[in-house]
Design a protein around this motif. Structure first.
Motif, mmCIF file in Angstrom:
data_model
loop_
_atom_site.group_PDB
_atom_site.id
_atom_site.type_symbol
_atom_site.label_atom_id
_atom_site.label_comp_id
_atom_site.label_asym_id
_atom_site.label_seq_id
_atom_site.Cartn_x
_atom_site.Cartn_y
_atom_site.Cartn_z
ATOM 1 N N VAL A 53 0.826 -1.198 0.000
ATOM 2 C CA VAL A 53 0.000 0.000 0.000
ATOM 3 C C VAL A 53 0.872 1.265 0.000
ATOM 4 O O VAL A 53 0.496 2.291 -0.571
ATOM 5 C CB VAL A 53 -0.967 -0.014 1.215
ATOM 6 C CG1 VAL A 53 -0.218 0.177 2.534
ATOM 7 C CG2 VAL A 53 -2.048 1.031 1.052
ATOM 8 N N GLN A 54 2.059 1.191 0.607
ATOM 9 C CA GLN A 54 2.999 2.324 0.594
ATOM 10 C C GLN A 54 3.532 2.548 -0.825
ATOM 11 O O GLN A 54 3.634 3.688 -1.288
ATOM 12 C CB GLN A 54 4.161 2.043 1.547
ATOM 13 C CG GLN A 54 5.278 3.070 1.526
ATOM 14 C CD GLN A 54 5.112 4.161 2.557
ATOM 15 O OE1 GLN A 54 4.074 4.228 3.213
ATOM 16 N NE2 GLN A 54 6.110 5.004 2.692
ATOM 17 N N VAL A 55 3.865 1.473 -1.517
ATOM 18 C CA VAL A 55 4.334 1.583 -2.896
ATOM 19 C C VAL A 55 3.231 2.157 -3.781
ATOM 20 O O VAL A 55 3.478 3.008 -4.641
ATOM 21 C CB VAL A 55 4.796 0.207 -3.422
ATOM 22 C CG1 VAL A 55 5.158 0.270 -4.900
ATOM 23 C CG2 VAL A 55 5.984 -0.291 -2.609
ATOM 24 N N ALA A 56 2.001 1.688 -3.565
ATOM 25 C CA ALA A 56 0.871 2.202 -4.352
ATOM 26 C C ALA A 56 0.645 3.688 -4.088
ATOM 27 O O ALA A 56 0.416 4.471 -5.019
ATOM 28 C CB ALA A 56 -0.392 1.400 -4.031
ATOM 29 N N ALA A 57 0.726 4.086 -2.809
ATOM 30 C CA ALA A 57 0.524 5.500 -2.471
ATOM 31 C C ALA A 57 1.615 6.373 -3.076
ATOM 32 O O ALA A 57 1.347 7.461 -3.588
ATOM 33 C CB ALA A 57 0.494 5.669 -0.949
ATOM 34 N N ALA A 58 2.872 5.892 -3.014
ATOM 35 C CA ALA A 58 3.972 6.644 -3.622
ATOM 36 C C ALA A 58 3.777 6.765 -5.127
ATOM 37 O O ALA A 58 4.062 7.813 -5.723
ATOM 38 C CB ALA A 58 5.302 5.961 -3.310
ATOM 39 N N SER A 59 3.273 5.700 -5.749
ATOM 40 C CA SER A 59 3.035 5.731 -7.194
ATOM 41 C C SER A 59 1.939 6.732 -7.543
ATOM 42 O O SER A 59 2.045 7.462 -8.539
ATOM 43 C CB SER A 59 2.650 4.334 -7.696
ATOM 44 O OG SER A 59 3.666 3.393 -7.410
ATOM 45 N N THR A 66 -1.555 5.614 4.434
ATOM 46 C CA THR A 66 -0.115 5.733 4.715
ATOM 47 C C THR A 66 0.191 7.147 5.225
ATOM 48 O O THR A 66 -0.689 7.988 5.353
ATOM 49 C CB THR A 66 0.706 5.465 3.439
ATOM 50 O OG1 THR A 66 0.480 6.536 2.502
ATOM 51 C CG2 THR A 66 0.304 4.144 2.808
ATOM 52 N N SER A 67 1.474 7.389 5.485
ATOM 53 C CA SER A 67 1.882 8.722 5.939
ATOM 54 C C SER A 67 2.122 9.682 4.772
ATOM 55 O O SER A 67 2.483 10.844 4.985
ATOM 56 C CB SER A 67 3.172 8.609 6.769
ATOM 57 O OG SER A 67 4.207 8.031 5.987
ATOM 58 N N SER A 95 10.724 4.690 0.224
ATOM 59 C CA SER A 95 10.906 3.260 0.459
ATOM 60 C C SER A 95 11.242 2.912 1.902
ATOM 61 O O SER A 95 11.510 1.743 2.209
ATOM 62 C CB SER A 95 12.009 2.728 -0.467
ATOM 63 O OG SER A 95 13.173 3.532 -0.394
ATOM 64 N N ASP A 96 11.258 3.885 2.812
ATOM 65 C CA ASP A 96 11.566 3.582 4.207
ATOM 66 C C ASP A 96 10.320 3.068 4.930
ATOM 67 O O ASP A 96 9.217 3.084 4.392
ATOM 68 C CB ASP A 96 12.128 4.817 4.917
ATOM 69 C CG ASP A 96 11.204 6.011 4.820
ATOM 70 O OD1 ASP A 96 10.355 6.031 3.911
ATOM 71 O OD2 ASP A 96 11.321 6.931 5.641
#
Length: 561
Positions: free
Chosen positions: A52-58, A363-364, A428-429
Motif C-alpha cells: 500500500v505504501q508503494v501504491a501511495a507513492a506511485s 499511509t503517511s 521506500s523507508d
C-alpha cells in the motif's frame, strides 16, 4: 544486510536508467516503465515496504507528473501561440540585430535569461522558456535542449526565490538538536542567519565552478551540432563567455552575501542580461558579423536533431512590432517574479487554492497540489492574453491549442512512469526490512567506502539525489542532515559539507531524467532523451568533481574540527 550490499541494491534503479536510456538509447517511454518496475520490486522484496505504501507513492508520482505535463503544455502553448501570431519572426529578427552569432545568442537566452527565469520560478521552468525560444530562433531542437539542460546548474540552488535553501536545506536540518546546538554555539543569532551562512558558501562554490559553464555550453554546441564538429569554434569566444559568466556570478555572489538566498539567481540573471546584451551590441568580445558562427542549413541536419515543433522558415503574413512580440516573455517574467517573492501578497493568494490528500491509502504520504501557483498557469494565462494582444483569429488560436495538446500527449507516457519511479525510490523507508530509504542507504554506502575523503564525493551524492528526485530542493531535504552529520563525524566544517550537497544537487538537474523529458517535450523531441544525457553528463561530472575538490581544499585550509 550489510551497508555495501544495500548501497548496491539502491544503485540498481539509477543504473537501470543509465543502461537503458543512455547506454542502449531506449526512448524514455520504453525505458522508464522498466525502471519503475525495478524500483517497485526492490521496495517490495528487499526493503519489504508495504504494497500500500508503494501504491501511495506511485499515486503521488502520477499527480506530480500531471503537474509537470501542465507546465509542459503551457510552455508549448505559448510557443505555438507566438508562432501563429507571427511574433517569433519578429523575435528572431531582434536577436539578429544584436548578433547573428548563434554562440552569443545561446549565452544570452539560455545562460542569462534562463538564470533569471530560474531565480523567479525554478522547477524546470527555464528549460520550458529558453528551449522553445532557442528553437524559435532557428536552433536545432536537440541543441536547444542540451543548452537548456547545461544551464540547469549554477542558478539552480537559488531557484524559485531561494527554495532549495529556504525549503530544502531548511526542512532537512530543522528540528535536529545537534544542528540547533551547533548553530547557537557558533553565534548565529537566528535560524535565517544560519541558513544564509550556508547560502553564501553555496554561492561562492557556484561562482567559481560556474565560471566555465557558458563556455562549456557553447563548446558542446559547436562540437556536436556545428558544421565542423569542432570544440575550437566554441573556444573562439572564450573572452565573451567569461564576461557573461562574471556578469552573472558577480551580482549573484553579492546578492547571496548582502540580501540572502532569495535573490542571487534573480539579480545575477537580470544584471548579467543588461550587461551582456550591451556588450554584444557594442561588439565587446564578439566576432565580426562576417565571421559569425551558425549551424549548417537545416537540410543538412541529422535526423535526430529535429522534433515535431519547428519554426517557419518564411516570414508570416502578419507583421508584429518588436515590443508586442516580446511582451509575452516580458509578461511571463514579471508574473513569475510577482507570484514567487514572499515579500509580495500574490504568492500566498495563489497558494490558498490547494488540493490536499492526506494519508493516501492510509499511509503517511500526503499529496498537495497548488494548481494556480504552477508555472503552467502563468504560461496559459499569458498565451490567452497574447491571443488578444496580437489580435489572433480563432482559427490560429485553435491551431496553437491542438498542436500543444498533441505534443503534450507524447510526453505523458514517459513522465507517468518516471515520476512514480522517483517517488517509490524516495518513499521506500518504513518497511519490514528496517532499512532507511534507498537514497540514504546509497549515501551510507559511499560514506563507508570513502571515509574522511567524503567532501570529495559530497556533491556527487547531492547530484544523484537531484537527478533521481528531479529537484535540488528534494535532494537537499533528503541529504542535508546526513551531510551535516558526516561532516561532524569526520571533523570537517559541516556548513561547508551541506553547501557541497546543495551545489551537487543543483548540478544533478543537468542529467535529471524527467527534466530532460519535459524539456524535450516542449519542442516535440521525444524519444531522444538518452542523446541529451550522453552530452550533459560531461557537465555534471565537471561540476561535482571541481566542487568536491574545492570543498576539500577549503576544509583542509580551515583545518579539521
Amino acid at each position: 544486510m550489510s551497508t555495501p550490499v544495500l548501497a548496491l541494491f539502491s544503485l540498481l534503479p539509477i543504473a537501470t536508467v543509465g543502461i537503458l536510456l543512455v547506454g542502449l538509447r531506449w526512448p524514455a517511454r520504453r525505458a522508464m516503465p522498466a525502471c519503475y518496475l525495478v524500483a517497485a520490486l526492490l521496495a517490495l522484496f528487499v526493503w519489504r515496504t508495504a504494497p500500500v505504501q508503494v501504491a501511495a507513492a506511485s499515486i503521488k508520482g502520477v499527480v506530480v507528473a500531471a503537474e509537470l505535463l501542465f507546465i509542459v503544455f503551457g510552455a508549448i502553448l505559448l510557443l505555438n501561440t507566438l508562432e501563429e501570431s507571427g511574433a517569433l519572426h519578429a523575435i528572431r529578427q531582434s536577436f539578429r540585430s544584436i548578433t547573428p552569432d548563434r554562440r552569443i545568442q545561446a549565452i544570452i537566452v539560455a545562460w542569462l535569461f534562463g538564470s533569471f527565469i530560474e531565480g523567479s520560478a525554478g522547477f524546470g521552468t527555464p528549460a520550458a522558456v529558453a528551449v522553445p525560444l532557442l528553437v524559435g530562433l532557428g536552433f536545432p531542437p536537440l541543441a536547444a535542449v542540451v543548452c537548456g539542460m547545461v544551464i540547469q546548474s549554477t542558478p539552480v540552488s537559488f531557484g524559485a526565490a531561494g527554495t532549495p535553501i529556504l525549503i530544502g536545506v531548511n526542512k532537512g536540518l530543522t528540528g535536529d538538536p545537534t544542528v540547533l546546538e551547533y548553530s547557537q554555539s557558533h553565534g548565529y543569532v537566528s535560524w535565517l542567519e544560519f541558513l544564509s551562512a550556508i547560502g553564501w558558501r553555496v554561492a561562492l562554490l557556484h561562482a567559481i565552478v560556474g565560471l566555465l559553464i557558458p563556455l562549456a555550453m557553447v563548446c558542446l554546441m559547436t562540437r556536436f551540432f556545428g558544421p565542423r564538429r569542432s570544440i575550437r569554434d566554441g573556444l573562439a569566444i572564450w573572452r565573451f563567455a567569461l564576461l557573461a559568466a562574471v556578469a552573472m556570478t558577480g551580482p549573484y555572489l553579492a546578492a547571496a552575501w548582502f540580501l540572502g538566498p532569495e535573490f542571487p539567481s534573480l539579480m545575477g540573471g537580470l544584471v548579467g542580461l543588461a550587461l551582456v546584451v550591451t556588450a554584444a551590441k557594442r561588439g565587446w568580445g564578439t566576432p565580426p558579423v562576417d565571421r559569425a558562427w551558425d549551424f549548417a542549413p537545416r537540410r543538412d541536419w541529422e535526423a535526430d536533431w529535429t522534433g515535431t515543433i519547428m519554426p517557419r522558415e518564411l516570414p508570416p503574413e502578419r507583421r508584429i512590432g518588436l515590443l508586442r512580440a516580446w511582451s509575452p516573455y516580458l509578461l511571463v517574467a514579471i508574473l513569475l517574479v510577482l507570484t514567487r517573492l514572499s515579500q509580495l501578497p500574490f504568492r500566498d493568494a495563489l497558494s490558498e487554492v490547494t488540493l490536499d490528500w492526506h494519508n493516501v491509502l492510509g499511509t503517511s504520504i500526503t499529496i498537495t497540489s497548488r494548481p494556480l501557483y504552477l508555472p503552467g498557469s502563468v504560461f496559459v494565462a499569458v498565451a490567452l492574453i497574447t491571443a488578444l494582444l496580437h489580435r489572433m483569429n480563432m482559427q490560429s488560436v485553435g491551431v496553437a491549442w491542438r498542436r500543444s495538446l498533441h505534443t503534450m500527449a507524447g510526453a505523458s507516457v514517459a513522465l507517468i512512469f518516471t515520476v512514480p519511479m522517483v517517488q517509490v525510490f524516495i518513499q521506500s523507508d518504513g518497511g519490514a526490512g528496517g532499512y532507511d530509504k534507498m537514497p540514504l542507504e546509497l549515501a551510507k554506502g559511499v560514506e563507508w567506502l570513502v571515509g574522511e575523503a567524503w567532501p570529495l564525493l559530497a556533491p556527487t551524492i547531492g547530484g544523484i539525489g537531484a537527478a533521481v528526485a528531479g529537484s535540488n530542493t528534494m535532494s537537499n531535504m533528503m541529504f542535508s542532515l546526513f551531510q551535516f552529520d558526516v561532516g561532524q563525524r569526520i571533523g570537517a566544517n559541516p556548513l561547508w559539507v551541506v553547501a557541497l550537497q546543495a551545489v551537487g544537487g543543483a548540478a544533478g538537474n543537468t542529467i535529471c531524467v524527467h527534466n530532460v523529458v519535459a524539456a524535450s517535450a516542449v519542442v516535440g523531441l521525444l524519444g531522444r532523451e538518452g542523446l541529451v544525457i550522453r552530452k550533459t553528463w560531461i557537465v555534471f561530472v565537471y561540476y561535482v568533481a571541481l566542487a568536491g575538490l574545492l570543498g576539500t581544499v577549503i576544509i583542509w585550509m580551515m583545518g579539521r574540527g
